[in-house]
Enzyme design. Structure first.
Site, PDB file in Angstrom:
ATOM      1  N   SER A 124       0.826  -1.199   0.000  1.00 55.16           N
ATOM      2  CA  SER A 124       0.000   0.000   0.000  1.00 55.16           C
ATOM      3  C   SER A 124       0.862   1.250   0.000  1.00 55.16           C
ATOM      4  CB  SER A 124      -0.859  -0.007   1.273  1.00 55.16           C
ATOM      5  OG  SER A 124      -1.419   1.259   1.496  1.00 55.16           O
ATOM      6  N   TYR A 148      -1.472  -0.929  10.676  1.00 51.72           N
ATOM      7  CA  TYR A 148      -1.750  -1.486   9.345  1.00 51.72           C
ATOM      8  C   TYR A 148      -0.574  -1.217   8.405  1.00 51.72           C
ATOM      9  CZ  TYR A 148      -3.615  -1.680   4.592  1.00 51.72           C
ATOM     10  OH  TYR A 148      -3.793  -1.944   3.249  1.00 51.72           O
ATOM     11  N   LYS A 152       2.255  -3.858   6.577  1.00 52.20           N
ATOM     12  CA  LYS A 152       2.581  -3.937   5.141  1.00 52.20           C
ATOM     13  C   LYS A 152       4.085  -3.805   4.942  1.00 52.20           C
ATOM     14  CE  LYS A 152      -1.425  -4.640   3.447  1.00 52.20           C
ATOM     15  NZ  LYS A 152      -1.725  -5.903   2.784  1.00 52.20           N
TER      16      LYS A 152
END
Ligand code: NAD
Ligand code: UFG
Length: 335
Positions: A124, A148, A152
């Site tokens: 992302s 989050y 990643k």
């Protein structure tokens, strides 16, 4: 190729699974349905004209994953399964590290054991730090700001280290900017559970009467109209980007990272205006203070994917809004 698509019942995975099937690959979907429904797998089958193999399985169920991958003689894994809500990751970090980091680790261990060496990872743009100004090229400084984003980045690092340790791995980490839109048929698209955090699904909720008005988070950013600017990319372009990355990996070993974005930014109010045009309805909104953690602008330098894989995003903001609106109208009860 025989390809496992983890998270293939979800928003992006379902579009990619379809694209792979249409490119004559054999697709095996593995999804625990924690954020999706088997209906999307059925819809993919309807659109492709034949059904993918489907297993309702958690990627952390090592025994079952080993059995599925060996049974289907899997050659490559496209890994979409994971949790993706930034706010929730702050309140539930263990769930995010378990699903996203531990889940990826377990998957890679099974792959290593079975000699499967091709892997495409859904990363992302959130891995980019705030110390640099956009546009972000792949070599820009990294610095995620929430669990989050950390999850990643941790998986990217893990993949990079793995490729150093064993040069036979062929890995692509694809950093998506802001995925939007739906399949033009209106059969598959984004089905958010609960109140959507993201702009486009929230606007659709206003258009379909679920919410009274859009809350615009901040109109005092240093952007042309004061609202946040993002690089929205059509999910169909993302899908073709994955097929391009898979082709690229046939010629290139090691760890490869690509932005998947358009390189263009649009503001919240430009998105609202475009939805008004395609739907023919006004979208009431109110301006609230900035949302904590948001940046003014985020958009990609998208050249690397074009130069290396001859892939670039083709679809416009208008087509993202049109296809998302078409999907919302055709699926008033979602699925
Ligand atoms: P999604 O929630 O629609 O799809 C993820 C799928 O994974 C769901 O079907 C869910 O049921 C499944 N899943 C979750 N945990 C699992 C597990 N442990 N085992 C098996 N299945 C599991 O999300 P999406 O928008 O399609 O995102 C796909 C990937 O792309 C995610 O990894 C996400 O982090 C990443 N990504 C998404 C965006 C975005 O804005 N949508 C942006 C950047 C990156
Ligand atoms: N926004 C509103 N009102 C809303 C929702 C969003 O004004 O109800 C604004 C935000 O403030 C921002 C823009 O719309 O300026 C886009 O916000 P989104 O929540 O749609 O997207 P983000 O860029 O914040 O984040 C998304 C994903 C992340 C991912 C990131 C980069 O949610 O998971 O894109 O890929 F990391």
């Amino acid at each position: 190729m025989r390809i496992a698509v983890t998270g293939g019942a979800g928003y992006i995975g379902s579009h990619v699974a379809l694209e792979l099937m249409q490119a004559e690959h054999d697709v095996v979907i593995v999804d625990n349905l924690s954020n999706s429904s088997e209906v999307s797998v059925q819809r993919v089958a309807d659109l492709a004209g034949h059904a993918p193999a489907f297993y309702q399985t958690d990627i952390r169920d090592v025994q079952e994953i080993r059995r599925i991958f060996s049974y289907h003689s899997i050659e490559a894994v496209l890994h979409f399964a994971g949790l993706k809500a930034v706010g929730e990751s702050v309140s539930e970090p263990l769930a995010y590290y378990d699903n996203n980091v531990n889940g990826s680790l377990q998957l890679l261990q099974v792959m290593r054991e079975l000699g499967i060496r091709q892997f495409i990872f859904s990363s992302s743009a959130t891995v980019y730090g705030q110390q640099e100004q956009p546009p972000f090229a792949e070599h820009a400084a990294l610095g995620p700001t929430n669990p989050y984003g950390h999850s990643k980045r941790m998986v990217e690092q893990l993949l990079e280290d793995l490729c150093v340790s064993d040069p036979s791995w062929r890995v692509a980490a694809l950093r998506y900017f802001n995925p939007a839109g739906a399949h033009p048929s209106g059969l598959i698209g984004e089905v958010p559970r609960g109140v959507p955090n993201n702009l486009m699904p929230y606007v659709l909720g206003v258009l379909t009467g679920r919410y009274e008005q859009l809350r615009v988070f901040g109109q005092d950013y240093p952007t042309p109209d004061g609202t946040g600017v993002r690089d929205y990319i059509h999910v169909m372009d993302l899908a073709s980007g994955h097929v391009a990355a898979l082709d690229y990996l046939q010629q290139h070993a090691g760890f490869n990272v690509f932005n998947l974005g358009t390189g263009c930014g649009y503001s919240v109010l430009q998105v609202v205006e475009t939805f008004e045009q395609v739907s023919g309805h006004g979208i009431p909104y109110t301006v609230l203070p900035r949302r904590p953690g948001d940046v003014a602008e985020s958009f990609a330098v998208a050249d690397k994917a074009w130069k290396s894989m001859s892939w670039r995003a083709e679809r416009t903001l208008q087509s993202m809004c049109q296809d998302a609106w078409n999907f919302a109208q055709r699926n008033p009860e979602a699925y």
